[in-house]
Design an enzyme around this catalytic site. Structure first.
Site, PDB file in Angstrom:
ATOM      1  N   HIS A 182       9.584  -3.183 -36.879  1.00  0.00           N
ATOM      2  CA  HIS A 182      10.166  -3.556 -38.172  1.00  0.00           C
ATOM      3  C   HIS A 182      11.683  -3.464 -38.127  1.00  0.00           C
ATOM      4  O   HIS A 182      12.380  -4.338 -38.624  1.00  0.00           O
ATOM      5  CB  HIS A 182       9.604  -2.661 -39.276  1.00  0.00           C
ATOM      6  CG  HIS A 182      10.168  -2.973 -40.629  1.00  0.00           C
ATOM      7  ND1 HIS A 182       9.788  -4.081 -41.344  1.00  0.00           N
ATOM      8  CD2 HIS A 182      11.114  -2.342 -41.378  1.00  0.00           C
ATOM      9  CE1 HIS A 182      10.470  -4.110 -42.494  1.00  0.00           C
ATOM     10  NE2 HIS A 182      11.273  -3.059 -42.526  1.00  0.00           N
ATOM     11  N   GLY A 183      12.197  -2.385 -37.521  1.00  0.00           N
ATOM     12  CA  GLY A 183      13.654  -2.196 -37.447  1.00  0.00           C
ATOM     13  C   GLY A 183      14.335  -3.336 -36.729  1.00  0.00           C
ATOM     14  O   GLY A 183      15.278  -3.940 -37.249  1.00  0.00           O
TER      15      GLY A 183
ATOM     16  N   HIS B   6       0.837  -1.195   0.000  1.00  0.00           N
ATOM     17  CA  HIS B   6       0.000   0.000   0.000  1.00  0.00           C
ATOM     18  C   HIS B   6       0.876   1.250   0.000  1.00  0.00           C
ATOM     19  O   HIS B   6       0.414   2.338   0.300  1.00  0.00           O
ATOM     20  CB  HIS B   6      -0.896   0.067   1.238  1.00  0.00           C
ATOM     21  CG  HIS B   6      -1.587  -1.216   1.555  1.00  0.00           C
ATOM     22  ND1 HIS B   6      -1.014  -2.182   2.337  1.00  0.00           N
ATOM     23  CD2 HIS B   6      -2.792  -1.687   1.183  1.00  0.00           C
ATOM     24  CE1 HIS B   6      -1.870  -3.204   2.442  1.00  0.00           C
ATOM     25  NE2 HIS B   6      -2.935  -2.934   1.755  1.00  0.00           N
TER      26      HIS B   6
ATOM     27  N   GLY C  18      13.164  -6.296 -36.057  1.00  0.00           N
ATOM     28  CA  GLY C  18      12.946  -7.565 -36.757  1.00  0.00           C
ATOM     29  C   GLY C  18      13.930  -7.725 -37.913  1.00  0.00           C
ATOM     30  O   GLY C  18      14.549  -8.782 -38.087  1.00  0.00           O
TER      31      GLY C  18
END
Lengths: 574, 574
Positions: free
Chosen positions: A398-399, A217, A401
């Site tokens: 994309h880069g 908490h 990958g």
């Protein structure tokens, strides 16, 4: 932060109603919380847990056969009232008395103690074990002051298993107390949760920092540090817990249940990366890992954080631990016990034998390797830009990958001593395998199409290359079911293949034909920016998609241009 | 956002390793993903699922007896490669052929199709069902273009259950296809996730807004709206899905499995509040709810969002749905089948009879009710300030807890026609019950102590009141185990009780004595701001705790002051 509520004042009640509605197979809604929906044996000790709400699966999610008999469910982060606890305990009682188990917080102690007194006055035998597993909340000498966090689960399960095994109230209390003695937890946090309707989070940790030992908490921790690596976090958690092995015995040889608990928005994938190292460290310490738990067992809404619990088994506790459980959010034991397989794995088959190749093709393989090097370097240099472009209309990977694929292709192409065709085929397979996704599959098709035409004998001709590229373009269209104008890789690949063919037919040499084709590809890639985004790939804010090219087409143009420069340079020196 | 990783490029591999290490009872790590660690019957169709990683429990968490035989686990949000899929399928194959099931995304279709072709070429019979449950991703006439989201679970489970039931590959395919035809999902999102090592989230939704129909990787939705209430969200989700009942038949009388799926950081409690209304709406439409699912089944890291899936059963599908499952993140069926109890509940016992009271005490009960009204109004007016003060050293809910309690006390005190003592006793019990937590319990003690002294006969005297307050102070100290100086309610309550006694002893009348005591309480409450925060309650940033009073002490002073004004006013007009 909490996103969804009706009236914040009704949140806890509506949550409990919804929880009970969703879990009628397991729980029954009663005043104050829930009890098992299923019959328990007459005379069995009832294990009643509870606490504030906001920690699901704690506490209602842990009610069911083999676990708690009832849960008193308080308001958000607030102890249930004595009346609630009393009402749940009465509904859960099977005539064997009640064992209360809950985390050690002032409000809970107050209210559970009051309920216990009332029940005893009414003739219901009761006992209590407050869980004190959080080592960061007080020194060992003051263990009774420690808070209860994810170690609740170990104590609750042992208490319930003891009840199931037929122990009387004293026996259940003794075993629950033993479990608590042998349970230690330590946690970290990156951000706090915001309660429904509240303006501010309960606490915050500065960006890039991690609070150590913070309670669920937002209770005080023991320090703050820069966010470590996943392995660094595992080391911190394990080191802290190995400082305090119960009974002061050695860790080596001990049998331990590790519980890596997510507090809400540090997600499963991250927990698994951390657990990988936790397991290595425990094994290195000679600890035998039993039934590891990685998941969300005691949350704090969507707080970002995690804790590691070590539950140090002994023979008696381990036997109880195997008790099957069927609760809404926690199940153990298989209905169809199945035989474990012998570990066998499926390690990739040994590489096929390398086909024969003549000297000319082996020499050409050198050019293939150089081209693979150029591709990898070009992608490396543009990886961030490719990611940015992809983030406009796709998922931004994309880069990375392409980088994964190009690197794997270079490694595979360099590792094999073969003709040009086999060298490129190996590179193509590695690219598709390591990159995955759409672009990995498509680059696999392009490179393997070219590889098939290059062959392993004789110096490849411009006609071979041109035919290979044409095959690749056709393969990509077949495979990816895309056409020119769909704003994909195809938009640049088809013009490239056509220009290469046209220039070759017109009698140009390789560097000249390639260069002209690369220029066409670059123009075509740029033009994809002027097309409307394709349905199914575009992002909700369509206007953002205009003005950036398709990342697949752009990658192809970059690679074609870079290889053009390589060929030109080679020609200069030829 | 993702908080913890080592090298982002290794994240997916390390995650899969950690997942397999944590779940050795269920899964075995193989090249490309995981397969069941347990033996499956020879000749059973193997159900192989898969997709990009980042969606846990999908896909590895769904491998085990009664569910998938294997999962190809790609890189983050990237389809697994054809090689990975092929390797997993071969390891999972039991000689009965392979049924591929996965969400309908371009990259997955490419790679699974390629794997399927290779396997067929090798003589392994294969079939494929791509899941298309997301109604927001294409029109009904173009169902084959729709994306697969949380409805995956329904299709995977039916395919696996069909395999388990001994169907051959054609039969498994037919049933999986039927399940897909009868599964519809619709989702909303509030924020996107940030992949490990990335600087930016994949997408964002403006603060206070909600994207409708957004895909789990941020694919385009169908609109955006202000964040609704939980009930409003339930209505949106149900209405959308009831527009498209399979076969165009009526919803009334249909048997449906609802799956309310959390995407990562919209947490269980919120989902239950939403589900409460979903269940009401489905029932109102005449739908019979079967085995509701509320939880995390297909996430997108810590994306904030949810989707509702309706799986429209028919007789054949419902029979299969009962197949037990034992996978790492999904279990169904109980090891110890237990008898469902008759619903009985434990509705609070009927209120005890109201004790006799004389006219004088009934008149004094009017003053008690007025005081309860003043308390409730005072807390209402200060609820935000109390929350703010509590947020410095506690969890910020003191204001709403007090508000809940004071409101409940007023309601209970007004509902009973009784003497002063019983009226206040009922109010005290309601306060403790509805407020819960520490402050609820302590205010219950204070008010019930006073109530005991007021009694139900005769006009209460100043001496009665003074004695009651003194009892309350003692009770709170005993009960809460706090002393003056601990920076709690006690710091104001004890000086208040002492001053009341002192002034009464000195011959002051009630309004005068009370007013003086209230001033002492206010001074004492203010002084708690100068004390160092207590260990165990303070927040990690200790300096923030200085300068704000303890919220419990402050509440007491506010209430004492307001009641003083009430008494003074009454006196003026007496």
């Amino acid at each position: 932060m909490t996103r969804i509520w009706n009236d914040p004042a009704d949140f806890a009640d509506e949550m409990t109603d919804g929880f009970a509605a969703a879990n009628g197979r397991h729980v029954q809604r009663v005043t104050g919380g829930v009890v098992r929906a299923t019959e328990s044996p007459r005379g069995q000790v009832a294990v009643v847990v509870g606490g504030g709400s906001g920690h699901y699966p704690a506490f209602g999610g842990l009610v069911g056969q083999g676990l708690a008999h009832g849960a008193a469910m308080g308001n958000l982060f607030a102890s249930p009232s004595a009346q609630q606890i009393q009402a749940v305990a009465k509904a859960a009682d099977n005539g064997g008395g009640v064992l209360f188990a809950y985390g050690n917080y002032a409000g809970d102690v107050l209210n559970f103690d009051a309920a216990q007194e009332h029940l005893r006055a009414e003739g219901v035998p009761c006992a209590t074990v407050a869980v004190t597993d959080d080592v960061s909340s007080a020194a060992l000498e003051e263990r009774h002051k420690r808070r209860g966090i994810a170690g609740d689960l170990a104590v609750f399960r042992i208490a319930a298993a003891a009840a199931e095994a037929g122990h009387d109230l004293d026996g259940v209390e003794r075993l629950a107390r033993l479990a608590n003695e042998r349970t230690r937890s330590f946690g970290v946090a990156f951000s706090g949760c915001t309660l429904p309707g509240a303006d501010e989070p309960l606490f915050s940790v500065p960006e890039g920092r991690m609070a150590i030992g913070l309670g669920i908490h937002g209770e005080p921790g023991i320090g703050e540090t820069d966010v470590p690596t996943a392995d660094g976090l595992a080391e911190l958690l394990v080191a802290k817990l190995l400082e305090e092995v119960p009974d002061g015995t050695a860790a080596a040889g001990a049998r331990v249940v590790p519980i890596l608990n997510g507090l809400g928005s540090l997600k499963y994938e991250e927990l698994f990366v951390v657990y990988r190292r936790v397991a290595q460290l425990l094994e290195a310490a000679g600890i035998v890992i039993v039934d590891p738990h990685v998941g969300e067992y005691c949350t704090s809404f969507d707080m970002a954080g995690t804790s590691l619990t070590l539950f140090w088994l002994d023979q008696e506790l381990e036997a109880l631990w195997e008790t099957p459980v069927d609760a809404p959010a926690y199940r153990r034991g298989s209905v169809n016990p199945a035989q474990l397989k012998a570990a066998k794995g499926n390690a990739a088959a040994d590489a096929d034998a390398v086909p024969e190749a003549d000297e000319a093709s082996r020499e050409a393989a050198g050019v293939v390797r150089a081209a693979l090097g150029v591709i990898a370097a070009t992608i490396d240099a543009n990886v961030d830009e490719l990611g940015r472009i992809d983030a406009v209309a796709g998922d931004g990977d994309h880069g990375i990958g392409m980088q994964r694929g190009a690197k794997a292709a270079l490694t595979a192409g360099t590792a094999v001593d073969a003709g040009a065709g086999t060298t490129l085929a190996r590179a193509a397979a590695a690219w598709a395998d390591k990159a995955g996704g759409t672009s990995g599959a498509l680059w696999g098709v392009i490179l393997s199409s070219v590889a098939n035409r290059l062959g392993d004998n004789g110096k490849p001709t411009l006609a071979d290359l041109t035919a290979g590229v044409a095959d690749g373009a056709k393969g990509v269209m077949d495979y990816g079911k895309a056409e020119v104008g769909d704003k994909t890789l195809v938009d640049a690949l088809v013009p490239f293949a056509e220009a290469l063919q046209r220039n070759a037919d017109a009698g140009a040499d390789l560097p000249t034909a390639w260069k002209a084709a690369a220029e066409d590809a670059a123009r075509a890639a740029k033009a994809t920016a002027d097309l409307l985004p394709r349905m199914g790939r575009a992002r909700p804010h369509a206007e953002k998609s205009l003005g950036t090219p398709d990342p697949g087409a752009h990658s192809l143009a970059l690679i074609a241009t870079a290889i053009g420069e390589l060929l030109e340079g080679r020609n200069d020196h030829a």
